[in-house]
Design a protein around this motif. Structure first.
Motif, PDB file in Angstrom:
ATOM      1  N   PHE A  39       0.833  -1.200   0.000  1.00 29.67           N
ATOM      2  CA  PHE A  39       0.000   0.000   0.000  1.00 29.67           C
ATOM      3  C   PHE A  39       0.880   1.267   0.000  1.00 29.67           C
ATOM      4  N   GLU A  40       1.904   1.270   0.865  1.00 27.54           N
ATOM      5  CA  GLU A  40       2.778   2.457   0.914  1.00 27.54           C
ATOM      6  C   GLU A  40       3.468   2.677  -0.437  1.00 27.54           C
ATOM      7  N   ILE A  41       3.872   1.554  -1.064  1.00 23.32           N
ATOM      8  CA  ILE A  41       4.552   1.666  -2.367  1.00 23.32           C
ATOM      9  C   ILE A  41       3.598   2.266  -3.411  1.00 23.32           C
ATOM     10  N   THR A  42       2.353   1.757  -3.424  1.00 21.78           N
ATOM     11  CA  THR A  42       1.419   2.275  -4.439  1.00 21.78           C
ATOM     12  C   THR A  42       1.155   3.767  -4.209  1.00 21.78           C
ATOM     13  N   MET A  43       1.060   4.175  -2.934  1.00 23.37           N
ATOM     14  CA  MET A  43       0.796   5.600  -2.670  1.00 23.37           C
ATOM     15  C   MET A  43       1.988   6.471  -3.089  1.00 23.37           C
ATOM     16  N   THR A  44       3.194   5.918  -2.987  1.00 26.51           N
ATOM     17  CA  THR A  44       4.364   6.689  -3.441  1.00 26.51           C
ATOM     18  C   THR A  44       4.282   6.885  -4.957  1.00 26.51           C
ATOM     19  N   ILE A  45       3.887   5.804  -5.659  1.00 28.10           N
ATOM     20  CA  ILE A  45       3.764   5.933  -7.118  1.00 28.10           C
ATOM     21  C   ILE A  45       2.659   6.942  -7.459  1.00 28.10           C
ATOM     22  N   VAL A  46       1.579   6.915  -6.662  1.00 27.17           N
ATOM     23  CA  VAL A  46       0.493   7.886  -6.903  1.00 27.17           C
ATOM     24  C   VAL A  46       1.033   9.317  -6.810  1.00 27.17           C
ATOM     25  N   ARG A  47       1.886   9.543  -5.806  1.00 21.03           N
ATOM     26  CA  ARG A  47       2.451  10.901  -5.649  1.00 21.03           C
ATOM     27  C   ARG A  47       3.229  11.301  -6.908  1.00 21.03           C
ATOM     28  N   TRP A  48       3.969  10.353  -7.478  1.00 16.79           N
ATOM     29  CA  TRP A  48       4.701  10.656  -8.721  1.00 16.79           C
ATOM     30  C   TRP A  48       3.727  10.971  -9.845  1.00 16.79           C
ATOM     31  N   ILE A  49       2.680  10.118  -9.950  1.00 19.58           N
ATOM     32  CA  ILE A  49       1.718  10.317 -11.058  1.00 19.58           C
ATOM     33  C   ILE A  49       1.070  11.698 -10.941  1.00 19.58           C
ATOM     34  N   MET A  50       0.828  12.120  -9.695  1.00 20.20           N
ATOM     35  CA  MET A  50       0.143  13.411  -9.512  1.00 20.20           C
ATOM     36  C   MET A  50       0.980  14.588 -10.002  1.00 20.20           C
ATOM     37  N   ARG A  51       2.289  14.398 -10.114  1.00 15.83           N
ATOM     38  CA  ARG A  51       3.112  15.486 -10.663  1.00 15.83           C
ATOM     39  C   ARG A  51       2.698  15.794 -12.109  1.00 15.83           C
ATOM     40  N   LEU A  52       2.151  14.747 -12.776  1.00 13.32           N
ATOM     41  CA  LEU A  52       1.711  14.940 -14.168  1.00 13.32           C
ATOM     42  C   LEU A  52       0.285  15.462 -14.272  1.00 13.32           C
ATOM     43  N   ALA A  53      -0.409  15.497 -13.105  1.00 10.01           N
ATOM     44  CA  ALA A  53      -1.845  15.816 -13.141  1.00 10.01           C
ATOM     45  C   ALA A  53      -2.165  17.116 -13.874  1.00 10.01           C
ATOM     46  N   PRO A  54      -1.415  18.231 -13.646  1.00  9.24           N
ATOM     47  CA  PRO A  54      -1.801  19.468 -14.342  1.00  9.24           C
ATOM     48  C   PRO A  54      -1.806  19.301 -15.857  1.00  9.24           C
ATOM     49  N   TRP A  55      -0.828  18.546 -16.385  1.00  5.65           N
ATOM     50  CA  TRP A  55      -0.746  18.349 -17.844  1.00  5.65           C
ATOM     51  C   TRP A  55      -1.853  17.425 -18.318  1.00  5.65           C
ATOM     52  N   GLY A  56      -2.029  16.341 -17.572  1.00  2.00           N
ATOM     53  CA  GLY A  56      -3.054  15.359 -17.964  1.00  2.00           C
ATOM     54  C   GLY A  56      -4.431  15.990 -17.941  1.00  2.00           C
ATOM     55  N   ILE A  57      -4.706  16.752 -16.888  1.00  2.00           N
ATOM     56  CA  ILE A  57      -6.030  17.362 -16.752  1.00  2.00           C
ATOM     57  C   ILE A  57      -6.240  18.393 -17.860  1.00  2.00           C
ATOM     58  N   MET A  58      -5.183  19.122 -18.191  1.00  2.10           N
ATOM     59  CA  MET A  58      -5.294  20.089 -19.287  1.00  2.10           C
ATOM     60  C   MET A  58      -5.663  19.353 -20.597  1.00  2.10           C
ATOM     61  N   GLY A  59      -4.968  18.240 -20.865  1.00  4.70           N
ATOM     62  CA  GLY A  59      -5.231  17.475 -22.094  1.00  4.70           C
ATOM     63  C   GLY A  59      -6.653  16.944 -22.128  1.00  4.70           C
ATOM     64  N   LEU A  60      -7.106  16.389 -20.992  1.00  3.54           N
ATOM     65  CA  LEU A  60      -8.451  15.794 -20.957  1.00  3.54           C
ATOM     66  C   LEU A  60      -9.530  16.858 -21.151  1.00  3.54           C
TER      67      LEU A  60
END
Ligand code: ASP
Length: 422
Positions: A194-215
């Motif tokens: 669980f801790e590992i997946t949440m760390t990966i989530v934190r990385w993915i969220m760095r892309l959120a502004p770009w992804g959300i803009m695209g969507l």
């Protein structure tokens, strides 16, 4: 090198996400509805589409390991809490009550305003005749439900069958509680996963502004403005009633039960709500909601880890409300009058259909057929609803996610005497 010339500027992730969403609106309007050469627009839209896809696919990539570890660890770690037995009944009672409230509010609004009456259904004849609905009876859906709920967990994971993964995780979590010390190694492993997946989530969220803009760019650019205009009265009723549930009903429930200020709640959860809006998927938003609710709202992580994934499947206020409203809209279009008994059937099937809908874009459209058929309305009418579903799916998904997060606050308040946050 360039860095040393620029003044240090730190914009928080929240602000970046907000700016990304805003840029998406501006680019969407410019690319979709401007006089720019169409080949150029297509190239830009392709680029935005890829940005959005990368973000949403990364969230999907982490979703199954996250749901699995979150629920298993959530249940297993709650073993020491004497009140843990109250979580299930509280969650189910909360879900059924708020979902029923949503469907009834939707029906009331439709009965008062009656959008669709007088609209010529022949306008949509072509799209309806080329649409082939699969006929589903309640019995068929129940059989399908039983077939998919208990599955080999590895097959369920590879097929992204989130419901079956939840069921297996619940079994595993209970087994870990029963075995206690004898299964400590597996529990440690699941906690670490669980801790590992949440760390990966934190990385993915760095892309959120770009992804959300695209969507958001693609969402806005690809709307059929003419169709939206023809159906504008219906769309306005749906949007305002969904907002009523999200901004009035649910916040009142939150405040009455937990005394958490709705403003504080919205502020803490805004990343999750924007992600829900742009992805139209409550399960893809799950990693973000889990992070916001535990880090910003300080809800007990064991409760959140259990309630949010289960809520993402069982509790869909926005979907139940929409399905009930859409059924009445179709009845208005066809000139059919639904009796009180038929309207009660619509509420019940809309609730059932929302529970059966997976938290993915336009899932509600598949289960919509069940609601239409339950009161003898033509399933082909889904063709009209699908054409305008993408923009409407955005806000109903926000309300679905909001309802789950408020559910976690309510469950925490009820199972413990201490207030979740001060
Ligand atoms: N998109 C919704 C969700 O993910 C489901 C639906 O109503 O279509 O919550």
């Amino acid at each position: 090198m360039l860095k040393s010339f620029l003044p240090p500027m730190k914009i928080s992730l929240n602000t970046q996400i907000f700016l990304g969403a805003l840029a998406g609106v501006v680019f969407g309007i410019t690319l979709g509805h401007s006089a720019l050469p169409s080949a150029l627009c297509r190239h830009f839209l392709f680029g935005f589409d890829i940005l959005g896809k990368i973000f949403i696919n990364l969230l999907k990539m982490i979703m199954i390991p996250l749901v699995f570890s979150s629920i298993t660890a959530g249940i297993a770690n709650l073993k020491n809490s004497p009140q843990s037995g109250r979580i299930w009944p509280t969650l189910i009672f909360y879900s059924l009550t708020t979902t029923a409230l949503a469907a009834i509010t939707g029906l009331t609004a439709m009965n008062l305003i009656k959008p669709g009456v007088g609209l010529d259904i022949h306008l949509f004849k072509e799209s309806m005749s080329s649409f082939q609905p699969n006929s589903i009876s309640i019995g068929d859906s129940f059989r399908h439900f039983v077939d998919t709920i208990f599955m080999n967990p590895l097959a369920a994971m590879s097929q992204n069958n989130i419901l079956a993964v939840v069921v297996f995780a619940v079994f595993l979590g209970i087994a870990l509680v029963v075995l206690d010390k004898k299964s400590q190694t597996v529990l440690n492993l699941v906690n670490e996963l669980f801790e590992i997946t949440m760390t990966i989530v934190r990385w993915i969220m760095r892309l959120a502004p770009w992804g959300i803009m695209g969507l958001i760019t693609n969402l806005i650019a690809q709307q059929n403005v003419q169709l939206l205009f023809v159906l504008s009265k219906y769309i306005l009723v749906v949007v305002s009633t969904t907002l009523f549930h999200g901004l009035i009903t649910l916040p009142i429930i939150l405040w009455l039960i937990t005394k958490i200020s709705p403003l504080k709640f919205f502020f803490a959860m805004k990343e999750a709500l924007i992600t829900a809006f742009s992805t139209s998927s409550s399960t893809a938003t799950l990693p973000v909601s889990l992070r916001c609710i535990t880090e910003n709202l300080k809800i007990d992580k064991h409760i959140a880890r259990f309630v949010l994934p289960v809520g993402a499947i069982l509790n869909m206020d926005g979907t139940a409300m929409y399905e009930a409203m859409a059924a009445l809209f179709v009845a208005n279009l066809c000139g059919a009058h639904l009796s009180l008994v038929s309207e009660i059937i619509v509420v019940l099937t809309a609730m059932t259909a929302s529970i059966g809908a997976p938290g993915i874009p336009s899932a509600g459209m598949v289960t919509m057929i069940l609601v239409l058929q339950s009161v003898g309305l033509p399933a082909q009418a889904v063709a009209i609803l699908i054409a305008i579903d993408r923009p409407l799916d955005t806000i109903r998904t926000v309300v679905n996610v909001e309802g789950d997060c408020i559910g976690a606050c309510v469950v925490q308040k009820i199972v413990s005497t201490a207030s979740p946050i001060d």
